[in-house]
Design a protein around this motif. Sequence first.
Motif, mmCIF file in Angstrom:
data_model
loop_
_atom_site.group_PDB
_atom_site.id
_atom_site.type_symbol
_atom_site.label_atom_id
_atom_site.label_comp_id
_atom_site.label_asym_id
_atom_site.label_seq_id
_atom_site.Cartn_x
_atom_site.Cartn_y
_atom_site.Cartn_z
ATOM 1 N N MET A 158 0.841 -1.192 0.000
ATOM 2 C CA MET A 158 0.000 0.000 0.000
ATOM 3 C C MET A 158 0.883 1.253 0.000
ATOM 4 O O MET A 158 2.078 1.186 0.325
ATOM 5 N N ASN A 159 0.273 2.391 -0.315
ATOM 6 C CA ASN A 159 1.017 3.643 -0.200
ATOM 7 C C ASN A 159 0.912 4.176 1.224
ATOM 8 O O ASN A 159 0.365 3.523 2.119
ATOM 9 N N GLN A 160 1.411 5.402 1.436
ATOM 10 C CA GLN A 160 1.441 5.967 2.792
ATOM 11 C C GLN A 160 0.056 6.233 3.352
ATOM 12 O O GLN A 160 -0.113 6.400 4.561
ATOM 13 N N ARG A 161 -0.949 6.275 2.472
ATOM 14 C CA ARG A 161 -2.317 6.518 2.940
ATOM 15 C C ARG A 161 -3.120 5.221 3.002
ATOM 16 O O ARG A 161 -4.348 5.247 3.030
ATOM 17 N N ALA A 162 -2.413 4.081 3.009
ATOM 18 C CA ALA A 162 -3.061 2.761 3.075
ATOM 19 C C ALA A 162 -3.994 2.540 1.888
ATOM 20 O O ALA A 162 -5.084 1.987 2.037
ATOM 21 N N GLU A 163 -3.544 2.955 0.701
ATOM 22 C CA GLU A 163 -4.305 2.771 -0.523
ATOM 23 C C GLU A 163 -3.539 1.848 -1.470
ATOM 24 O O GLU A 163 -2.316 1.954 -1.584
ATOM 25 N N ASP A 164 -4.267 0.971 -2.137
ATOM 26 C CA ASP A 164 -3.698 0.151 -3.202
ATOM 27 C C ASP A 164 -4.062 0.828 -4.515
ATOM 28 O O ASP A 164 -5.185 0.712 -5.015
ATOM 29 N N LEU A 165 -3.112 1.577 -5.075
ATOM 30 C CA LEU A 165 -3.381 2.360 -6.279
ATOM 31 C C LEU A 165 -3.570 1.473 -7.499
ATOM 32 O O LEU A 165 -4.218 1.868 -8.461
ATOM 33 N N MET A 166 -2.994 0.290 -7.470
ATOM 34 C CA MET A 166 -3.091 -0.620 -8.598
ATOM 35 C C MET A 166 -4.469 -1.280 -8.663
ATOM 36 O O MET A 166 -5.082 -1.392 -9.728
ATOM 37 N N MET A 167 -4.984 -1.719 -7.506
ATOM 38 C CA MET A 167 -6.265 -2.421 -7.462
ATOM 39 C C MET A 167 -7.416 -1.509 -7.024
ATOM 40 O O MET A 167 -8.558 -1.953 -6.915
ATOM 41 N N ASP A 168 -7.102 -0.233 -6.794
ATOM 42 C CA ASP A 168 -8.092 0.766 -6.396
ATOM 43 C C ASP A 168 -8.808 0.346 -5.107
ATOM 44 O O ASP A 168 -10.046 0.273 -5.044
ATOM 45 N N ALA A 169 -8.027 0.072 -4.096
ATOM 46 C CA ALA A 169 -8.577 -0.279 -2.789
ATOM 47 C C ALA A 169 -8.073 0.730 -1.751
ATOM 48 O O ALA A 169 -6.963 1.239 -1.877
ATOM 49 N N PRO A 170 -8.884 1.064 -0.733
ATOM 50 C CA PRO A 170 -10.233 0.532 -0.490
ATOM 51 C C PRO A 170 -11.241 1.109 -1.480
ATOM 52 O O PRO A 170 -11.069 2.229 -1.971
ATOM 53 N N SER A 171 -12.272 0.330 -1.779
ATOM 54 C CA SER A 171 -13.290 0.740 -2.738
ATOM 55 C C SER A 171 -14.645 0.838 -2.048
ATOM 56 O O SER A 171 -14.830 0.338 -0.937
ATOM 57 N N GLU A 172 -15.583 1.475 -2.707
ATOM 58 C CA GLU A 172 -16.922 1.606 -2.137
ATOM 59 C C GLU A 172 -17.716 0.327 -2.398
ATOM 60 O O GLU A 172 -17.726 -0.190 -3.513
ATOM 61 N N PRO A 173 -18.390 -0.196 -1.373
ATOM 62 C CA PRO A 173 -19.213 -1.386 -1.583
ATOM 63 C C PRO A 173 -20.477 -1.042 -2.364
ATOM 64 O O PRO A 173 -20.920 0.117 -2.382
ATOM 65 N N THR A 174 -21.044 -2.040 -2.997
ATOM 66 C CA THR A 174 -22.307 -1.830 -3.684
ATOM 67 C C THR A 174 -23.450 -1.824 -2.669
ATOM 68 O O THR A 174 -23.307 -2.326 -1.545
ATOM 69 N N ASN A 175 -24.584 -1.266 -3.077
ATOM 70 C CA ASN A 175 -25.754 -1.269 -2.183
ATOM 71 C C ASN A 175 -26.179 -2.688 -1.839
ATOM 72 O O ASN A 175 -26.620 -2.962 -0.714
ATOM 73 N N GLU A 176 -26.052 -3.585 -2.809
ATOM 74 C CA GLU A 176 -26.429 -4.973 -2.573
ATOM 75 C C GLU A 176 -25.547 -5.598 -1.492
ATOM 76 O O GLU A 176 -26.043 -6.314 -0.610
#
Length: 592
Positions: free
Chosen positions: A560-578
């Motif tokens: 992850m980067n310094q902000r705990a983001e996975d720039l390659m897999m775009d995580a964390p991501s928003e969950p779907t409503n379902e």
Amino acid sequence: MHPFRSHTCADLRKSDVGDTVRLSGWVHRVRDHGGVLFIDLRDHYGITQVLADSDSPVFAEVEKLRSEWCIRIDGKVLARDESLVNPKLPTGEIEVFIQDMEVLGAAEELPLMVFGDQEYPEETRLKYRYLDLRREAMQENMKLRSDVVASMRRRMWDQGFREYQTPIITASSPEGARDFLVPSRLHPGRFYALPQAPQQFKQLLMVSGFDKYFQIAPCFRDEDPRADRSPTDFYQLDMEMSFVTQQEVFDTIKPVLQGVFEEFADGKTVDSVWPQISYRDAALWYGTDKPDLRNPIKMQDVSEHFRGSGFAIFAKLLEQDGTEIRAIPAQGGGSRKFCDRMNAFAQKEGLPGMGYIFWRDGADGLEAAGPLAKNIGPERTEAIRQQLGLGVGDAAFFLGGKPKGFQRVAGLARDVIGAELGLTDENRFAFAWIVDFPIYEQDEETGDIDFEHNPFSMPQGGLEALDGDPLEVLGWQYDLACNGAEILSGAIRNHKPEIMFRAFEIAGYGEDEVRKRFGGLVNAFRYGAPPHGGCAAGIDRIVMLLAGEETIRDVVLFPMNQRAEDLMMDAPSEPTNEQLRELHLRVVTEDR
């Protein structure tokens, strides 16, 4: 012939001249020598030079190739002219004339180059990690990591341990960091957690009678990132043993780790003597509980030389309880320019400054210089010099106050002085066991007692030790430092419920709360728990040291980067409503 290769790009030698071969890999570099195209073809194993000229039936296709295209070539192995042999490559005596070629995967314009030593922003490297990992240094780092883990496993089996896997989905159990929570679909409103460590499970294995356990264990902690720490997950060599003392744990893990370092030291020396230093002495001498012993500088308490002296700042400071003055001896640092630079360093780190004395040749022999020397007089100055063992051309730097207020900066200053004066041996791995950790600390404002270190450590002296001053209670807890990094932590565990309840009671936690938080462990201890202890060694940090890297992100495949983001897999991501409906969750956004 195999559809993709008869050899790797590291296999071919002069003995293969005249053979027809098939290679596959990536176009590392293209060189056009006036109608003759030379290509460095690279795979995981090495590089082979291949070439095409107008006599090649696929010359027109070869001309279209660009960096990082993935290709397959068929060709004839040729001997290089003696003057063109490349001794740096195992394949440097040969080249392959291309007779046929297939593009297996074309590459678009590259966001970062694999060939060469160009520096790229970390965000670019992490977003295109699959390209970054193709670079030679990263390939070597990841192979090193794999080899280190394999070596650890072999050495643990040789010590009579077996590997057992503990759960990844478990209960939340505060162990010094934030949990990653996992919502339960089957139990709405309730949560699992990813384990911060296999701590409780490995202790339960000892209660279960397994005696010797180890695991290459993933651990998950929601932490603020640092250069030597991941903000999400990491791996450790985790071990536990029954019926052992602290020294037996040391004697068991030392040959494993020393063997690993010796195997992969790449020419550096590996210390065989690992001194045991108390936590309090480490703080005094080095300003940290993870000292770099490659640096010979030891700080000393020189408070008595400033008590009632003419240097009012230190003299008045020492009238307050809990204050002291520490000196950092600096052999070879005896110039005003260097002293002023270190004073500026202290100011940059948030302190008012750092006093100093340096010694030089004077008209009447040895002369002490600097503002402190003038204020405290020659007798006190000489007493300081003798205590520190300094002479002409040397200096000493001074910090004062309550140790917790200046200790961190003192430790950093020691590191800087050692490095700038060439005192630190960069070609060495130096280890130190840090022992005798205090279990409790006191909040200066409220006076409350809380745990300073691992609350599950057995107090030295057992239950009786808990009847005295809590601030004097030491635990059977230990860390291992190497070159200024903590690479291992462990303890002899508190396996007796009555001692555990009393230890937590002192820190303000009632028996009901302990049972609620750690019920599985406490209940197990009611049924004949053996004395046990162990440790965990950080694989990421160990590989970082062996690879000579400054950050663990260079020894982790997909960090992850310094902000705990996975720039390659775009995580964390928003969950779907379902997904949220299934988990009976609703996201509440903060007003900004």
